[in-house]
Motif scaffolding. Structure first.
Motif, PDB file in Angstrom:
ATOM      1  N   VAL A  34     -48.653  72.155 -28.337  1.00 13.59           N
ATOM      2  CA  VAL A  34     -49.054  72.907 -27.139  1.00 13.59           C
ATOM      3  C   VAL A  34     -47.814  73.468 -26.444  1.00 13.59           C
ATOM      4  O   VAL A  34     -46.705  72.988 -26.651  1.00 13.59           O
ATOM      5  CB  VAL A  34     -49.850  71.993 -26.167  1.00 13.59           C
ATOM      6  CG1 VAL A  34     -51.184  71.592 -26.780  1.00 13.59           C
ATOM      7  CG2 VAL A  34     -49.044  70.745 -25.806  1.00 13.59           C
ATOM      8  N   PHE A  35     -48.036  74.488 -25.632  1.00 16.14           N
ATOM      9  CA  PHE A  35     -46.950  75.131 -24.876  1.00 16.14           C
ATOM     10  C   PHE A  35     -45.773  75.494 -25.795  1.00 16.14           C
ATOM     11  O   PHE A  35     -44.610  75.195 -25.514  1.00 16.14           O
ATOM     12  CB  PHE A  35     -46.460  74.221 -23.737  1.00 16.14           C
ATOM     13  CG  PHE A  35     -47.541  73.724 -22.834  1.00 16.14           C
ATOM     14  CD1 PHE A  35     -48.185  74.570 -21.938  1.00 16.14           C
ATOM     15  CD2 PHE A  35     -47.952  72.397 -22.889  1.00 16.14           C
ATOM     16  CE1 PHE A  35     -49.191  74.105 -21.100  1.00 16.14           C
ATOM     17  CE2 PHE A  35     -48.961  71.917 -22.054  1.00 16.14           C
ATOM     18  CZ  PHE A  35     -49.592  72.771 -21.168  1.00 16.14           C
ATOM     19  N   ARG A  81     -46.112  63.123 -23.472  1.00 16.17           N
ATOM     20  CA  ARG A  81     -47.407  63.480 -22.868  1.00 16.17           C
ATOM     21  C   ARG A  81     -48.000  64.715 -23.548  1.00 16.17           C
ATOM     22  O   ARG A  81     -49.216  64.824 -23.699  1.00 16.17           O
ATOM     23  CB  ARG A  81     -47.224  63.717 -21.367  1.00 16.17           C
ATOM     24  CG  ARG A  81     -47.087  62.382 -20.589  1.00 16.17           C
ATOM     25  CD  ARG A  81     -46.364  62.560 -19.268  1.00 16.17           C
ATOM     26  NE  ARG A  81     -47.031  63.512 -18.389  1.00 16.17           N
ATOM     27  CZ  ARG A  81     -46.491  63.987 -17.271  1.00 16.17           C
ATOM     28  NH1 ARG A  81     -45.280  63.574 -16.924  1.00 16.17           N
ATOM     29  NH2 ARG A  81     -47.159  64.832 -16.522  1.00 16.17           N
ATOM     30  N   CYS A  82     -47.120  65.642 -23.982  1.00 16.66           N
ATOM     31  CA  CYS A  82     -47.616  66.828 -24.691  1.00 16.66           C
ATOM     32  C   CYS A  82     -48.093  66.460 -26.098  1.00 16.66           C
ATOM     33  O   CYS A  82     -49.076  67.018 -26.602  1.00 16.66           O
ATOM     34  CB  CYS A  82     -46.522  67.892 -24.764  1.00 16.66           C
ATOM     35  SG  CYS A  82     -46.243  68.754 -23.195  1.00 16.66           S
ATOM     36  N   VAL A  83     -47.388  65.551 -26.744  1.00 13.18           N
ATOM     37  CA  VAL A  83     -47.807  65.118 -28.080  1.00 13.18           C
ATOM     38  C   VAL A  83     -49.155  64.409 -28.009  1.00 13.18           C
ATOM     39  O   VAL A  83     -50.056  64.646 -28.828  1.00 13.18           O
ATOM     40  CB  VAL A  83     -46.740  64.186 -28.714  1.00 13.18           C
ATOM     41  CG1 VAL A  83     -47.300  63.512 -29.986  1.00 13.18           C
ATOM     42  CG2 VAL A  83     -45.474  64.960 -29.053  1.00 13.18           C
ATOM     43  N   GLY A  89     -52.988  68.357 -16.235  1.00 14.39           N
ATOM     44  CA  GLY A  89     -53.464  69.740 -16.158  1.00 14.39           C
ATOM     45  C   GLY A  89     -52.451  70.701 -16.756  1.00 14.39           C
ATOM     46  O   GLY A  89     -51.237  70.449 -16.719  1.00 14.39           O
ATOM     47  N   LYS A  90     -52.920  71.827 -17.313  1.00 12.21           N
ATOM     48  CA  LYS A  90     -52.036  72.767 -17.977  1.00 12.21           C
ATOM     49  C   LYS A  90     -51.058  73.420 -17.009  1.00 12.21           C
ATOM     50  O   LYS A  90     -49.866  73.570 -17.298  1.00 12.21           O
ATOM     51  CB  LYS A  90     -52.847  73.853 -18.690  1.00 12.21           C
ATOM     52  CG  LYS A  90     -53.561  73.370 -19.948  1.00 12.21           C
ATOM     53  CD  LYS A  90     -54.223  74.542 -20.665  1.00 12.21           C
ATOM     54  CE  LYS A  90     -54.858  74.078 -21.982  1.00 12.21           C
ATOM     55  NZ  LYS A  90     -55.480  75.205 -22.716  1.00 12.21           N
ATOM     56  N   LEU A  91     -51.557  73.818 -15.838  1.00  9.48           N
ATOM     57  CA  LEU A  91     -50.694  74.510 -14.891  1.00  9.48           C
ATOM     58  C   LEU A  91     -49.573  73.605 -14.407  1.00  9.48           C
ATOM     59  O   LEU A  91     -48.414  74.030 -14.280  1.00  9.48           O
ATOM     60  CB  LEU A  91     -51.516  75.024 -13.702  1.00  9.48           C
ATOM     61  CG  LEU A  91     -52.484  76.179 -14.014  1.00  9.48           C
ATOM     62  CD1 LEU A  91     -53.294  76.539 -12.770  1.00  9.48           C
ATOM     63  CD2 LEU A  91     -51.717  77.406 -14.499  1.00  9.48           C
ATOM     64  N   LEU A  92     -49.913  72.337 -14.144  1.00  8.63           N
ATOM     65  CA  LEU A  92     -48.908  71.393 -13.678  1.00  8.63           C
ATOM     66  C   LEU A  92     -47.860  71.138 -14.762  1.00  8.63           C
ATOM     67  O   LEU A  92     -46.655  71.098 -14.492  1.00  8.63           O
ATOM     68  CB  LEU A  92     -49.570  70.072 -13.269  1.00  8.63           C
ATOM     69  CG  LEU A  92     -48.609  68.978 -12.760  1.00  8.63           C
ATOM     70  CD1 LEU A  92     -47.829  69.476 -11.545  1.00  8.63           C
ATOM     71  CD2 LEU A  92     -49.382  67.698 -12.411  1.00  8.63           C
ATOM     72  N   LEU A  97     -42.453  71.914 -17.181  1.00  9.92           N
ATOM     73  CA  LEU A  97     -41.611  72.393 -18.281  1.00  9.92           C
ATOM     74  C   LEU A  97     -40.643  73.478 -17.808  1.00  9.92           C
ATOM     75  O   LEU A  97     -39.501  73.555 -18.270  1.00  9.92           O
ATOM     76  CB  LEU A  97     -42.490  72.927 -19.424  1.00  9.92           C
ATOM     77  CG  LEU A  97     -43.316  71.877 -20.174  1.00  9.92           C
ATOM     78  CD1 LEU A  97     -44.234  72.550 -21.188  1.00  9.92           C
ATOM     79  CD2 LEU A  97     -42.410  70.870 -20.875  1.00  9.92           C
ATOM     80  N   ASP A  98     -41.106  74.333 -16.871  1.00  6.69           N
ATOM     81  CA  ASP A  98     -40.211  75.345 -16.313  1.00  6.69           C
ATOM     82  C   ASP A  98     -39.037  74.698 -15.587  1.00  6.69           C
ATOM     83  O   ASP A  98     -37.890  75.142 -15.683  1.00  6.69           O
ATOM     84  CB  ASP A  98     -40.976  76.262 -15.350  1.00  6.69           C
ATOM     85  CG  ASP A  98     -41.874  77.252 -16.082  1.00  6.69           C
ATOM     86  OD1 ASP A  98     -41.588  77.536 -17.270  1.00  6.69           O
ATOM     87  OD2 ASP A  98     -42.862  77.726 -15.492  1.00  6.69           O
ATOM     88  N   VAL A  99     -39.348  73.637 -14.829  1.00  5.87           N
ATOM     89  CA  VAL A  99     -38.301  72.889 -14.132  1.00  5.87           C
ATOM     90  C   VAL A  99     -37.312  72.293 -15.137  1.00  5.87           C
ATOM     91  O   VAL A  99     -36.089  72.317 -14.942  1.00  5.87           O
ATOM     92  CB  VAL A  99     -38.921  71.769 -13.259  1.00  5.87           C
ATOM     93  CG1 VAL A  99     -37.826  70.844 -12.714  1.00  5.87           C
ATOM     94  CG2 VAL A  99     -39.719  72.364 -12.109  1.00  5.87           C
TER      95      VAL A  99
END
Length: 563
Positions: A34-35, A81-83, A89-92, A97-99
């Motif tokens: 994901v992402f 957590r992504c694995v 939530g996706k937005l959070l 990830l941006d941070v």
């Protein structure tokens, strides 16, 4: 153990943890589904950091790793957590990830500052061992990333060493070229290096981009990285070695005509013509420079500009070079620039182009076979549409040269001479008479039973054209073996129809214009074969039988012919 030794051990322990943590996180990131875009960016930052920390480990320098270890732990938590798809939530998660990207970017910049401040010793210049071509892709990417870091933040000597190692890796195998293109940043760094005031860096960069341009798949990446302008600037003011690399790269890029306008827009045509007209430039530079201009000449507006800038006289002079590649590129340029334009063709002729090309065909010269092939093609293109040019060729002894290579040339040169012979036969009555006098017909006759169908076809067409001249026809008939050989070949031709059979019949039809020709054909042992072809409704065979059956030859033929 002293305090200094304890501090060193602690630093080494922390550094080991950082390197291990980065490596573990890179491996884990590959399993995240994901992402994808976010994790690709993070992985790129991690690879940059990995190169830097490997350098720190090599140099023995000290640095505070605590903040980086904290960031690595935070990122590892996000990765898990992504694995596991256990985020709330996706937005959070996107925000987190941006941070993380921002934090790693900050670490990269901080470490870059350490390098530029000169904190690392020259030990960093010792490059890690290059993985072989059979190594896994990640090891090869790590090595290239390490070189990229050195190119970005090292001193001049370090940059030079990194560029040299990168070139060697890419020269040894395409896998490294592909990785360089995939990483992407390296292309922009290399393009930037082309404008470097350090000639050594510029030269190394031009060598590398020239190497990349040799792969069709990757040319577009170089163009999109904005390479055309910097390459032209190297041609204008770079060192000789830098110019060679730039010209080679442009030669490969301009095989695609879409890039021609970009070269022209950056004033590249002027820079290239200046190189080609400079007698002090060596062949290593002039060869690719000629090649670029040859590629560009297909664009009408650029061609016109070249003519105005004196390109024709420049390339006629270059054609006199002793360098085979320069000769060939110059000849092809002259042929291309004159193609489809009568005025330019006449300009090439009047400025001495024909005389230069004919000199390459002197059997006593040391000209290469390839140059002779190209010269023959160019002379055909430049001269055969004009009787004046053909007359000029004949005055220069071209007929004798052509016959020499038809008799004695290497296979490819002989085939080129045959093509030109066939074309010249159809272009000029005067040339046909001269070729008959010179002795072309016996040579063409020998080629009528060659293994190659194309050779047989061209030889038959040329001979058919030559015997259409009365003087040649009489000369041909004088040798009794000639007609017998033609009839024998007609008997051997497979099938009822076909171009070669038709041409052989056409030659025989021409020969019936003479009484001796009709008599020799009618009295041969192959007459029945012609009759069979006529029975099969082969038009030229029926015409030939009619001609043979007229007047006193009628009694020689079967009585069933009624027309």
């Amino acid at each position: 153990m002293g305090e200094e030794e304890k501090a060193k051990q602690a630093m080494e322990s922390s550094l080991g943890k950082v390197i291990e943590g980065i490596s573990s996180l890179i491996s884990l990131s590959h399993s995240i589904k994901v992402f994808n875009v976010k994790w690709q960016i993070i992985r790129k930052k991690l690879e940059e950091l990995s190169s830097m920390f490997m350098a720190i480990e090599t140099s023995g320098s000290s640095c505070d790793f605590s903040s980086i270890l904290v960031t690595l732990n935070e990122c590892y938590d996000l990765a898990r957590r992504c694995v596991d798809l256990s985020y709330s939530g996706k937005l959070l998660m996107q925000s987190d990830l941006d941070v993380m990207v921002s934090k790693f970017d900050s670490h990269v910049k901080n470490l870059s500052g350490v390098y530029t401040a000169g904190i690392l010793s020259h030990g960093f210049a010792i490059v890690v061992s290059r993985p072989g071509l059979g190594a896994c892709k990640e090891d090869m990417r790590f090595y290239v990333r390490d070189l990229l870091t050195r190119m970005k933040i090292g001193d001049i000597e370090m940059k030079m060493q990194a560029l040299g190692n990168l070139y060697q890796a890419m020269a040894d195998g395409e896998r490294y070229v592909k990785i360089v293109v995939e990483i992407g940043d390296i292309l922009y760094v290399l393009v930037g290096f082309l404008d470097s005031p350090e000639m050594g860096i510029q030269e190394q960069a031009s060598k590398i981009v020239a190497l990349i341009s040799g792969f069709d798949l990757y040319k577009g990446f170089l163009v999109r990285a904005g390479i055309i302008g910097p390459l032209i600037r190297v041609l204008e003011s770079g060192s000789d070695l830098g110019k060679e690399g730039a010209a080679k790269c442009l030669q490969m890029l301009t095989v695609n005509a879409d890039n021609a306008w970009s070269v022209s827009a950056h004033d590249g045509v002027t820079a290239l013509l200046k190189i080609c007209s400079n007698g002090d430039c060596g062949g290593e530079l002039i060869r690719p420079a000629c090649g670029v201009l040859r590629n560009l000449v297909g664009v009408e507006e650029i061609k016109r500009f070249m003519v105005e800038e004196g390109a024709i006289s420049t390339f006629i002079e270059l054609a006199r070079s002793k360098d085979d590649v320069v000769q060939i590129n110059s000849i092809e340029f002259l042929q291309n620039i004159a193609s489809g334009d009568e005025w330019i063709r006449e300009t090439v002729v009047t400025e001495g182009g024909i005389r230069v090309l004919v000199r390459f065909l002197d059997p006593k010269s040391g000209t290469s076979s390839k140059t002779r092939e190209v010269s023959l093609r160019a002379l055909e293109s430049l001269c055969f549409s004009s009787q004046n040019s053909i007359n000029m060729l004949m005055d220069y002894g071209f007929i004798d040269q052509l016959l020499f290579f038809l008799r004695n040339g290497e296979v490819l040169v002989q085939e080129s001479a045959l093509k030109v012979t066939s074309r010249l036969c159809g272009a000029s009555e005067e040339a046909k008479k001269s070729m008959g006098d010179a002795g072309f017909m016996p040579e063409l006759l020998k080629l009528l039973d060659a293994k190659s169908y194309e050779v047989r076809k061209m030889a038959t067409e040329a001979l058919s054209s030559l015997v259409s001249v009365s003087k040649n026809r009489k000369r041909f008939i004088q040798d009794d073996r000639n007609i017998g050989f033609l009839l024998q070949l007609l008997d051997q031709e497979e099938g009822i129809s076909g171009n070669n059979k038709m041409l052989l019949l056409s030659i025989l039809m021409s020969l019936t214009s003479c009484n001796s020709g009709r008599r020799k054909i009618a009295s041969s042992g192959y007459l029945k074969n012609i009759e069979k072809l006529a029975e099969a409704e082969v038009h030229d065979a029926k015409r030939l039988v009619r001609k043979l059956s007229s007047n006193r030859f009628r009694s020689m033929l079967s009585g069933f012919w009624h027309y």
